[in-house]
Design a protein around this motif. Structure first.
Motif, PDB file in Angstrom:
ATOM      1  N   GLN A   1       0.825  -1.210   0.000  1.00  0.00           N
ATOM      2  CA  GLN A   1       0.000   0.000   0.000  1.00  0.00           C
ATOM      3  C   GLN A   1       0.865   1.268   0.000  1.00  0.00           C
ATOM      4  O   GLN A   1       0.409   2.329  -0.360  1.00  0.00           O
ATOM      5  N   ILE A   2       2.109   1.145   0.425  1.00  0.00           N
ATOM      6  CA  ILE A   2       3.021   2.292   0.409  1.00  0.00           C
ATOM      7  C   ILE A   2       3.664   2.330  -0.970  1.00  0.00           C
ATOM      8  O   ILE A   2       4.705   1.732  -1.201  1.00  0.00           O
ATOM      9  N   ASP A   3       3.029   3.015  -1.891  1.00  0.00           N
ATOM     10  CA  ASP A   3       3.425   2.953  -3.293  1.00  0.00           C
ATOM     11  C   ASP A   3       3.948   4.303  -3.751  1.00  0.00           C
ATOM     12  O   ASP A   3       3.197   5.151  -4.199  1.00  0.00           O
ATOM     13  N   PHE A   4       5.259   4.514  -3.632  1.00  0.00           N
ATOM     14  CA  PHE A   4       5.855   5.752  -4.109  1.00  0.00           C
ATOM     15  C   PHE A   4       6.349   5.610  -5.549  1.00  0.00           C
ATOM     16  O   PHE A   4       6.923   6.532  -6.099  1.00  0.00           O
ATOM     17  N   ASP A   5       6.136   4.441  -6.157  1.00  0.00           N
ATOM     18  CA  ASP A   5       6.486   4.187  -7.555  1.00  0.00           C
ATOM     19  C   ASP A   5       7.990   4.311  -7.802  1.00  0.00           C
ATOM     20  O   ASP A   5       8.498   5.323  -8.262  1.00  0.00           O
ATOM     21  N   LYS A   6       8.689   3.239  -7.466  1.00  0.00           N
ATOM     22  CA  LYS A   6      10.142   3.216  -7.612  1.00  0.00           C
ATOM     23  C   LYS A   6      10.573   3.329  -9.074  1.00  0.00           C
ATOM     24  O   LYS A   6      11.558   3.996  -9.394  1.00  0.00           O
ATOM     25  N   GLU A   7       9.817   2.716  -9.964  1.00  0.00           N
ATOM     26  CA  GLU A   7      10.163   2.758 -11.392  1.00  0.00           C
ATOM     27  C   GLU A   7      10.140   4.208 -11.896  1.00  0.00           C
ATOM     28  O   GLU A   7      11.040   4.646 -12.610  1.00  0.00           O
ATOM     29  N   GLN A   8       9.121   4.957 -11.486  1.00  0.00           N
ATOM     30  CA  GLN A   8       9.011   6.357 -11.886  1.00  0.00           C
ATOM     31  C   GLN A   8      10.148   7.179 -11.292  1.00  0.00           C
ATOM     32  O   GLN A   8      10.652   8.114 -11.923  1.00  0.00           O
ATOM     33  N   MET A   9      10.552   6.810 -10.078  1.00  0.00           N
ATOM     34  CA  MET A   9      11.667   7.507  -9.441  1.00  0.00           C
ATOM     35  C   MET A   9      12.929   7.372 -10.289  1.00  0.00           C
ATOM     36  O   MET A   9      13.609   8.347 -10.586  1.00  0.00           O
ATOM     37  N   LEU A  10      13.220   6.144 -10.727  1.00  0.00           N
ATOM     38  CA  LEU A  10      14.434   5.903 -11.505  1.00  0.00           C
ATOM     39  C   LEU A  10      14.388   6.617 -12.853  1.00  0.00           C
ATOM     40  O   LEU A  10      15.385   7.147 -13.328  1.00  0.00           O
ATOM     41  N   ILE A  11      13.198   6.668 -13.472  1.00  0.00           N
ATOM     42  CA  ILE A  11      13.032   7.378 -14.748  1.00  0.00           C
ATOM     43  C   ILE A  11      13.284   8.870 -14.539  1.00  0.00           C
ATOM     44  O   ILE A  11      14.001   9.514 -15.299  1.00  0.00           O
ATOM     45  N   SER A  12      12.677   9.413 -13.485  1.00  0.00           N
ATOM     46  CA  SER A  12      12.813  10.841 -13.186  1.00  0.00           C
ATOM     47  C   SER A  12      14.274  11.210 -12.943  1.00  0.00           C
ATOM     48  O   SER A  12      14.773  12.211 -13.450  1.00  0.00           O
ATOM     49  N   VAL A  13      14.958  10.390 -12.159  1.00  0.00           N
ATOM     50  CA  VAL A  13      16.335  10.683 -11.771  1.00  0.00           C
ATOM     51  C   VAL A  13      17.259  10.652 -12.983  1.00  0.00           C
ATOM     52  O   VAL A  13      18.100  11.528 -13.168  1.00  0.00           O
ATOM     53  N   THR A  14      17.099   9.643 -13.824  1.00  0.00           N
ATOM     54  CA  THR A  14      17.992   9.506 -14.985  1.00  0.00           C
ATOM     55  C   THR A  14      17.695  10.556 -16.053  1.00  0.00           C
ATOM     56  O   THR A  14      18.526  10.806 -16.918  1.00  0.00           O
TER      57      THR A  14
ATOM     58  N   VAL B   1      11.121  14.017  -5.488  1.00  0.00           N
ATOM     59  CA  VAL B   1      10.101  14.397  -4.506  1.00  0.00           C
ATOM     60  C   VAL B   1       9.153  15.441  -5.092  1.00  0.00           C
ATOM     61  O   VAL B   1       7.928  15.313  -5.010  1.00  0.00           O
ATOM     62  N   ASN B   2       9.724  16.483  -5.715  1.00  0.00           N
ATOM     63  CA  ASN B   2       8.889  17.551  -6.292  1.00  0.00           C
ATOM     64  C   ASN B   2       7.996  17.011  -7.410  1.00  0.00           C
ATOM     65  O   ASN B   2       6.835  17.417  -7.536  1.00  0.00           O
ATOM     66  N   SER B   3       8.536  16.094  -8.211  1.00  0.00           N
ATOM     67  CA  SER B   3       7.738  15.487  -9.296  1.00  0.00           C
ATOM     68  C   SER B   3       6.612  14.644  -8.724  1.00  0.00           C
ATOM     69  O   SER B   3       5.472  14.680  -9.211  1.00  0.00           O
ATOM     70  N   TYR B   4       6.920  13.884  -7.670  1.00  0.00           N
ATOM     71  CA  TYR B   4       5.909  13.036  -7.038  1.00  0.00           C
ATOM     72  C   TYR B   4       4.762  13.877  -6.482  1.00  0.00           C
ATOM     73  O   TYR B   4       3.590  13.556  -6.670  1.00  0.00           O
ATOM     74  N   LEU B   5       5.102  14.977  -5.798  1.00  0.00           N
ATOM     75  CA  LEU B   5       4.071  15.814  -5.173  1.00  0.00           C
ATOM     76  C   LEU B   5       3.151  16.474  -6.200  1.00  0.00           C
ATOM     77  O   LEU B   5       2.004  16.784  -5.908  1.00  0.00           O
ATOM     78  N   LYS B   6       3.655  16.660  -7.422  1.00  0.00           N
ATOM     79  CA  LYS B   6       2.838  17.277  -8.481  1.00  0.00           C
ATOM     80  C   LYS B   6       2.085  16.234  -9.308  1.00  0.00           C
ATOM     81  O   LYS B   6       1.242  16.588 -10.127  1.00  0.00           O
ATOM     82  N   SER B   7       2.395  14.958  -9.092  1.00  0.00           N
ATOM     83  CA  SER B   7       1.767  13.889  -9.883  1.00  0.00           C
ATOM     84  C   SER B   7       0.320  13.672  -9.451  1.00  0.00           C
ATOM     85  O   SER B   7      -0.103  14.135  -8.389  1.00  0.00           O
ATOM     86  N   ASP B   8      -0.437  12.940 -10.260  1.00  0.00           N
ATOM     87  CA  ASP B   8      -1.847  12.664  -9.944  1.00  0.00           C
ATOM     88  C   ASP B   8      -1.981  11.955  -8.607  1.00  0.00           C
ATOM     89  O   ASP B   8      -2.815  12.316  -7.773  1.00  0.00           O
ATOM     90  N   ILE B   9      -1.148  10.918  -8.393  1.00  0.00           N
ATOM     91  CA  ILE B   9      -1.249  10.150  -7.150  1.00  0.00           C
ATOM     92  C   ILE B   9      -0.804  11.011  -5.963  1.00  0.00           C
ATOM     93  O   ILE B   9      -1.378  10.945  -4.873  1.00  0.00           O
TER      94      ILE B   9
END
Length: 404
Positions: free
Chosen positions: A24-37, A220-228
């Protein structure tokens, strides 16, 4: 082994339950790696909420001390080796070469290629001093009160302390804007490893740092602006509003408001200047006069630890969840309020890849607990555990914005 066999099914059930919660704790690791690279080299970068908060304080107050001070002990210090260690540390971690500025009305961070020319290790020789402890405490206090310049940098100072023939080491002061407790542990570990490597002339080296502070901030900033992220923020605020609406203590929220408190501090800090001359503070800064950065330790006597350990086994819970439950019961008994809000720190290193990142990554979250005196202690602990686990989903959302 016999105990494990006897409780096999109970263990399986517990592990299954934990796995469900963790999913349930879904911060989306795949999206994190895409964002970072996908983060390209540029002149300046966006800042984290913590960095923005400290820079805004800097604009109002000028240079101010909000430092974390720690020691690194080494058996003996050779100056040439120590210079090499510190240079390597600065090369490895961009945050040590970072300054801050305003670009088109936005706070930004700038990462410099090299250490500032005027940065030097400070050498303090206490070998032949009679009042060693007093002198050392003075050096420690000076490090606590060191005033750093956000726009010039660096936001770190290092003293080489020669205490006696057997005790030598470093006294390091870092502004909280670029450090937290995990940062100090990482720096201490790397200094000791690097010193050992260079002293022995070993070809061994530390693994490269692929993710830096700016990448963590970008994610972090990208996550906070995302739909989820936006959906969870809305849910988080609703939970806190509901808890406030059920609070039976008759709190005058207007009298005790975040805005009223911060306005008073701004009046003191501005000394008659017009607030309109400065950036927008509400939702970014909680207080202008925080106590200096520090680490905290809790000491519990042996008898209490024995009792707590017994409760941990009895109720099958974590130490932290148990303590939070006990605090909630104390607050409930104090003023008979069934709806409590507790403010707790939480690590921003939500993925293993973030463990080596230096900076102020830790955040804060508000857990809303409802006390029902019909519940058993076990059920109450379970409720608190679930609340903490669920609130982790909101931990990246700045506490100041919630207060606002």
């Amino acid at each position: 082994m016999e105990e494990v066999k006897e409780n096999k099914q109970q263990l399986i059930n517990y592990i299954d339950k934990v796995n469900i919660k963790n999913r349930q704790i879904d911060f989306d690791k795949e999206q994190m790696l895409i964002s970072v690279t996908s983060l390209k080299d540029q002149e300046t970068y966006d800042v984290s909420h913590q960095q923005e908060k400290e820079y805004l304080r800097y604009l109002i107050k000028g240079k101010h001390a909000f430092n974390i001070v720690f020691q690194v002990t080494l058996p003996i210090i050779q100056d040439e080796i120590m210079d090499k260690v510190i240079n390597t540390l600065f090369e490895r971690h961009e945050i040590l070469r970072t300054t801050f500025l305003v670009v088109k009305g936005q706070v930004q961070q700038k990462i410099h290629t090299h250490i500032p020319i005027d940065f030097n290790l400070e050498y303090v020789n206490l070998l032949d001093v009679s009042n060693k402890e007093e002198r050392f405490q003075n050096e420690f206090k000076e490090s606590e009160n060191r005033l750093f310049d956000f726009e010039k940098g660096p936001l770190i100072s290092i003293k080489v302390i020669r205490y006696d023939d057997n005790v030598q080491g470093l006294l390091i002061s870092m502004h909280h804007a670029i450090s937290d407790q995990e940062t100090t542990k990482k720096i201490e570990e790397e200094i000791q490893l690097l010193y050992d490597i260079f002293e022995k002339g070993s070809k061994q080296s530390l693994s490269p740092t692929e993710i830096q502070s700016k990448e963590h901030t970008f994610w972090v900033n990208s996550y906070l602006k995302s739909d989820i992220g936006l959906k969870r923020i809305k849910s988080y605020i609703e939970k806190i509003k509901k808890s406030l609406s059920l609070d039976k203590r008759g709190i005058n929220l207007q009298e005790n408001s975040y805005k009223k408190k911060l306005n008073k501090e701004l009046e003191i800090a501005l000394k008659g200047k017009d607030l309109k001359e400065f950036p927008y503070f509400f939702g970014y800064v909680y207080n202008l006069f925080p106590i200096q950065g520090a680490s905290y330790q809790t000491f519990i006597n042996e008898n209490q630890i024995t009792k707590l350990n017994h409760m941990l086994k009895l109720y099958n819970c974590s130490f932290f969840s148990l303590l939070m439950t006990l605090f909630a019961i104390v607050f409930y008994k104090k003023d008979k309020n069934e709806n409590l809000r507790m403010f707790i720190p939480y690590s921003g290193r939500v993925f293993e890849e973030f463990n080596d990142v230096l900076g102020w990554l830790s955040s804060e979250m508000i857990i809303c607990i409802t006390i029902d005196d019909k519940l058993t202690i076990k059920d109450l602990i379970n409720n608190v555990s679930n609340t903490i686990l669920e609130t982790k989903n909101y931990s990246l959302y700045p506490h100041e914005k919630i207060m606002n």
